[in-house]
Design a protein around this motif. Structure first.
Motif, mmCIF file in Angstrom:
data_model
loop_
_atom_site.group_PDB
_atom_site.id
_atom_site.type_symbol
_atom_site.label_atom_id
_atom_site.label_comp_id
_atom_site.label_asym_id
_atom_site.label_seq_id
_atom_site.Cartn_x
_atom_site.Cartn_y
_atom_site.Cartn_z
ATOM 1 N N ASN A 162 0.852 -1.183 0.000
ATOM 2 C CA ASN A 162 0.000 0.000 0.000
ATOM 3 C C ASN A 162 0.892 1.240 0.000
ATOM 4 O O ASN A 162 2.130 1.134 0.021
ATOM 5 N N ASP A 211 -10.976 -6.553 -6.906
ATOM 6 C CA ASP A 211 -10.723 -5.209 -6.403
ATOM 7 C C ASP A 211 -11.701 -4.235 -7.080
ATOM 8 O O ASP A 211 -11.679 -4.079 -8.300
ATOM 9 N N SER A 262 -1.439 -3.838 -6.944
ATOM 10 C CA SER A 262 -1.961 -3.042 -5.830
ATOM 11 C C SER A 262 -1.084 -1.817 -5.612
ATOM 12 O O SER A 262 -1.579 -0.738 -5.266
ATOM 13 N N SER A 263 0.223 -1.986 -5.807
ATOM 14 C CA SER A 263 1.155 -0.869 -5.616
ATOM 15 C C SER A 263 0.946 0.216 -6.665
ATOM 16 O O SER A 263 1.250 1.392 -6.411
ATOM 17 N N ALA A 266 -2.211 2.028 -5.527
ATOM 18 C CA ALA A 266 -1.915 2.785 -4.309
ATOM 19 C C ALA A 266 -1.513 4.222 -4.603
ATOM 20 O O ALA A 266 -1.678 5.113 -3.758
ATOM 21 N N SER A 269 -4.124 6.809 -3.926
ATOM 22 C CA SER A 269 -4.736 6.826 -2.584
ATOM 23 C C SER A 269 -4.395 8.058 -1.749
ATOM 24 O O SER A 269 -4.913 8.221 -0.655
#
Length: 318
Positions: A162, A211, A262-263, A266, A269
Motif C-alpha cells: 500500500n 478489487d 496493488s502498488s 496505491a 490513494s
C-alpha cells in the motif's frame, strides 16, 4: 526535446555537484568507448528479444534497492550461499547475458576499468532511450560489491504494497513520494506474471472477489488469462497497452482502473501522489523529465563500504 535534454543536463550537473566519488565524465580518459559499447550491446539484445529493455530496467532497480547500486544482483550463487538473483522476487529477472556481453567487450578495450554496476546503470538508461524514452547523464564511478544474499531480495517493495509501505521503502533509500510516482512509470515497459496481481482478481476481500477499483472489463480479461487454479506458469499480462514503448500510457491506464498491481493503484490513494499521476498522464514531457531526475537519484544510491572492486566477470567476485 531540446529543452527536455537541457533540463536533464542541468539536473545531472547539480546532483553530481554533491558527490566526490562519481561523475558523468568518470571514464573520459580511462575508457572513452564505454558508453557507445554498452549502447551497441543493448541495441543488439533488443533486436533479438523485445523484452530486454524492461528486463534491464527492472534489474537495475532491484540492484539499487538492496545494497545500493553495486551490481550485487549480477552475482551467481556459490556453494550453499544463494545470491540475490535466486531470491523469490528476482527469479523472473533475465537478460543477464546483455551485461555479460558488454563486460566482455569492455574488458578487451579497457581491462579492469568499468565496473559491472556502472554497466548495469548505463544499460538501463540505454534501454529506456532505445524504447522511446528520455535520456540523461548517468553518474559513473560505482564499485562492485562482494556480498549477495537471496534473503535480502525480500527487502524489495512488493506489488501488493500500500502507499504507506511504498513510502517507507522509498524513503529508507533517500527517495521521495515524487520519486516513487515517477519511477513507477517504469511499469510502462514489460510483462507481469499472474502471481503479482492475483490478489486483485480473486478473493480480494470479504465483500469483493475483484478489487472494486479495477475496471470490470479489464478485471474480466485478467481473470480469463489468470484463473484461480492457473497452471500455466508463463501466463500473465502486459504492463500497459504499449509494453515495448516507453511512454506515459501507464498513467493514463491507471486513471482508468486498468493497472495491474496493488502498488500501482496505491498511487491514487493520496492527493499528492494522485496529482502527480494526473500530471504525468496529461504530459509525457513532464513524466520524462521527472523520470530522468529520479533515475539519476536512484542510480546514485551508494553501494556502501562493501562495494570495493571492479569485477572482471560480473557473475563472480574477483
Amino acid at each position: 526535446m531540446a529543452s527536455l535534454i537541457t533540463t536533464i543536463l542541468i539536473i545531472s550537473s547539480v546532483f553530481m555537484g554533491s558527490s566526490n566519488s562519481m561523475g558523468v565524465d568518470y571514464y573520459k580518459e580511462t575508457c572513452p568507448e564505454a558508453e557507445p559499447v554498452i549502447s551497441k550491446i543493448v541495441h543488439k539484445g533488443m533486436i533479438n528479444d523485445k523484452t530486454v529493455p524492461a528486463a534491464l530496467l527492472r534489474m537495475h532497480f532491484h540492484d539499487c534497492f538492496i545494497r545500493g547500486c553495486d551490481g550485487s544482483v549480477l552475482l551467481n550463487s556459490s556453494g550453499e550461499e544463494e545470491a540475490e538473483k535466486d531470491g523469490a522476487p528476482n527469479i523472473s529477472l533475465h537478460a543477464f547475458y546483455v551485461i555479460d556481453h558488454a563486460k566482455e567487450e569492455l574488458e578487451r578495450k579497457c581491462p579492469g576499468v568499468v565496473s559491472c554496476a556502472d554497466i548495469l546503470a548505463l544499460a538501463a538508461r540505454d534501454a529506456v532511450v532505445l524504447s522511446g524514452g528520455p535520456t540523461w547523464d548517468v553518474p559513473k564511478g560505482r564499485k562492485d560489491g562482494r556480498i549477495s544474499k537471496a534473503n535480502d531480495s525480500l527487502q524489495l517493495p512488493f506489488p501488493t504494497f500500500n502507499i504507506s509501505q511504498l513510502h517507507q521503502s522509498f524513503s529508507n533509500r533517500g527517495l521521495s513520494l515524487e520519486d516513487l510516482v515517477a519511477l513507477s512509470g517504469g511499469h510502462t515497459l514489460g510483462f507481469s506474471h499472474c502471481s503479482s496481481f492475483q490478489n486483485r482478481i480473486h478473493s480480494f476481500d470479504s465483500l469483493n472477489d475483484v478489487d472494486p477499483t479495477m475496471s470490470p472489463s479489464f478485471a474480466g480479461g485478467l481473470k480469463r488469462v489468470c484463473p484461480v487454479h492457473n497452471k500455466v506458469r508463463s501466463a500473465g499480462a502486459n504492463m500497459d497497452s504499449s509494453p515495448t514503448v516507453f511512454d506515459n500510457a501507464y498513467y493514463k491506464l491507471l486513471l482508468q482502473g486498468k493497472s495491474l498491481f496493488s502498488s500501482d493503484q496505491a498511487l491514487l490513494s493520496t492527493s499528492k501522489t494522485k496529482g502527480l499521476v494526473g500530471k504525468y498522464a496529461a504530459s509525457q514531457q513532464h513524466f520524462f523529465e521527472a523520470f530522468a531526475k529520479s533515475m539519476i537519484k536512484m542510480s546514485s544510491i551508494s553501494g556502501g563500504g562493501g562495494a570495493t572492486e571492479v569485477r572482471l566477470n560480473c557473475r563472480v567476485v574477483n
